[in-house]
Design an enzyme around this catalytic site. Structure first.
Site, short mmCIF file in Angstrom:
data_model
loop_
_atom_site.label_atom_id
_atom_site.label_comp_id
_atom_site.label_asym_id
_atom_site.label_seq_id
_atom_site.Cartn_x
_atom_site.Cartn_y
_atom_site.Cartn_z
N ASP A 1 7.60 33.46 61.69
CA ASP A 1 7.11 33.46 60.46
C ASP A 1 6.54 31.96 60.34
OD1 ASP A 1 6.74 33.12 57.55
OD2 ASP A 1 7.96 34.56 57.12
N LYS B 1 1.46 31.10 50.17
CA LYS B 1 1.89 29.70 50.09
C LYS B 1 0.87 28.76 50.31
CE LYS B 1 5.47 32.36 48.77
NZ LYS B 1 5.46 33.62 49.26
N TYR C 1 14.04 34.38 54.77
CA TYR C 1 13.38 34.91 53.45
C TYR C 1 14.04 36.17 52.79
CZ TYR C 1 10.63 36.72 49.48
OH TYR C 1 10.02 37.12 48.57
N ARG D 1 -11.40 49.61 53.24
CA ARG D 1 -10.14 49.54 53.91
C ARG D 1 -10.19 49.23 55.21
NH1 ARG D 1 -8.17 53.71 55.54
NH2 ARG D 1 -8.55 55.34 53.80
N1 PLP Z 1 8.04 34.85 54.39
C1 PLP Z 1 8.41 33.71 53.81
C2 PLP Z 1 8.88 32.42 54.55
C3 PLP Z 1 8.31 33.77 52.42
O1 PLP Z 1 8.81 32.54 51.67
C4 PLP Z 1 7.85 34.71 51.85
C5 PLP Z 1 7.60 34.82 50.39
O2 PLP Z 1 8.10 33.95 49.72
C6 PLP Z 1 7.42 36.01 52.47
C7 PLP Z 1 7.31 35.77 53.73
C8 PLP Z 1 6.79 37.07 51.84
O3 PLP Z 1 5.34 36.91 51.50
P1 PLP Z 1 4.82 37.49 50.14
O4 PLP Z 1 5.74 37.26 48.82
O5 PLP Z 1 3.32 37.22 49.87
O6 PLP Z 1 4.70 39.06 50.10
#
Ligand code: PLP
Length: 389
Positions: free
Chosen positions: A182, A207, A109, A56
């Site tokens: 992000d 992604k 998101y 961890r």
């Molecule tokens: N940020 C963006 C722009 C996203 O599209 C997503 C998920 O679709 C996330 C954060 C969250 O990521 P995760 O699904 O890996 O938890």
């Protein structure tokens, strides 16, 4: 890792393939092994080999990924998590306390919005949503002394809004807040927020970084010349415990090696899709930063090396037609997520962004989102033309 590799003397693709990943000292294996292990033998109490004590806290496969991501973003430290939301949660628990305030995008998101509105609000962290593409709107939303974070997604999910990272960094600095970007849609290949003044980059590595729709993960990368924020984040990563497992870290590293070639193809295919949709009578508007008519086009040109693989559009036939279209493609698979080699189609209002329904972040009902993959362009265009009818 070798100091030369960490420097900017190597190009992006070389770093993606080599940073944090020199040949295994024991066997010469050219790919970091999957250290599928929870604990490590100590040479006498406290005699750790290479600093590894418990997985961890640290694991060599995860460490390789963390080092690679830090190099790609041009940061001082990378931290890998079990998901993008786990990374966001670790960051917010590190940098906010009850009574603090954050500014979030009015087109975030859905899961990020839900984290702020349904989790952090209950713990006394207030938020204001604002149009992050308007610097004056952000200035108006900032509460001096209270705002600790300005959070931006650029391009945003699913409306492909573009925000001026350097302009936001200046506002954040003046307010004594952190600018968090992000960078999931752009990836460090197309956009490097830390070089534009951001303090922290967030990724859903699920992604484009993973790139093959076979692993869920998240990451943080910090600029942090002094190391204070980096060490506080590392403390919380271990204290909270939502780390990336060794196999997930390995899959993500395997994916990131080809990020630059994949992104080039994603960008080319997405531009062709945007052009097709822009001239189609059943499409009322196309949201793609590469189009000269996009409101954020000039900023995107300034801060991105390409416009990415995500394209959204509004169906002229309204919600029912948009929903029906999502079920009619054959090469574009109907599904959530994005950024993999295969093309995906979805209806954000009823799928990825359902958690924002009824909020200021609700998305238009006639919106369709495409994650344009790296298949043959002609096949993708034919599939969309057929599905639009
Ligand atoms: N940020 C963006 C722009 C996203 O599209 C997503 C998920 O679709 C996330 C954060 C969250 O990521 P995760 O699904 O890996 O938890």
């Amino acid at each position: 890792m070798d100091r030369d590799l960490a420097s900017d003397r190597l190009g992006f693709s070389s770093l993606a393939i080599h940073a944090g990943q020199e040949a295994d000292p024991l066997t010469g294996a050219v790919v970091p092994p999957i250290y599928q292990v929870s604990t490590y033998k100590q040479d006498g109490v406290g005699g750790l080999r290479g600093g590894y004590e418990y997985s961890r806290s640290a694991n060599p496969t995860r460490a390789a990924l963390e080092e690679c991501l830090a190099a790609l973003e041009g940061g001082t430290r990378g931290l890998a998590f079990a998901s993008g939301l786990a990374a966001e949660d670790c960051l917010l628990r590190t940098v906010t306390v009850p009574g603090d305030h954050v500014v979030i995008p009015n087109d975030a998101y859905g899961g990020t919005y839900r984290l702020f509105a349904r989790v952090y609000e209950r713990w006394g962290v207030g938020w204001t949503s604002a149009d992050l593409s308007s610097l004056s709107a952000v200035r108006a939303a900032v509460r001096p002394g209270e705002t600790k974070v300005i959070w931006v997604e650029t391009p945003s999910n699913p409306l492909l809004g573009v925000s001026d990272i350097a302009g936001l960094a200046q506002i954040a600095r003046e307010a004594g807040a952190l600018l968090v970007v992000d960078n999931t849609f752009a990836t460090p290949y197309l956009q490097r927020p830390l070089a534009l003044g951001a303090d922290v980059v967030v990724h859903s590595t699920t992604k484009y970084i993973g790139g093959h729709s076979d692993v869920v993960g998240g990451a943080l990368v910090v600029a942090d010349g002094t190391g204070d924020l980096a060490s506080r984040l590392a403390f919380h990563q271990n204290a909270l415990g939502a780390v990336a497992g060794p196999f997930d870290a390995w899959l993500t590293l395997r994916g990131v090696k080809t990020l630059s070639v994949r992104m080039d193809r994603h960008c080319e295919n997405a531009a062709a899709v945007a052009a097709l949709l822009g001239s189609h009578p059943k499409v009322s508007s196309v949201l793609y930063p590469g189009l000269p008519g996009h409101p954020g086009h000039d900023v995107a040109v300034k801060q991105m090396r390409g416009f990415g693989g995500m394209v959204s559009f509004r169906h002229a036939g309204g919600e029912a037609a948009a929903v029906e279209m999502c079920g009619r493609t054959t090469l574009f698979t109907l599904g959530e997520s994005l950024g993999g080699v295969e093309s995906l189609i979805e209806h954000p209002g009823r799928m990825t962004h359902m958690s924002a329904a009824g909020s200021p972040l609700e998305v238009p009902a006639d919106l369709v989102r495409l994650s344009v993959g790296i298949e043959d362009r002609a096949d993708l265009l034919a599939d969309l033309s057929r599905a639009l009818g």
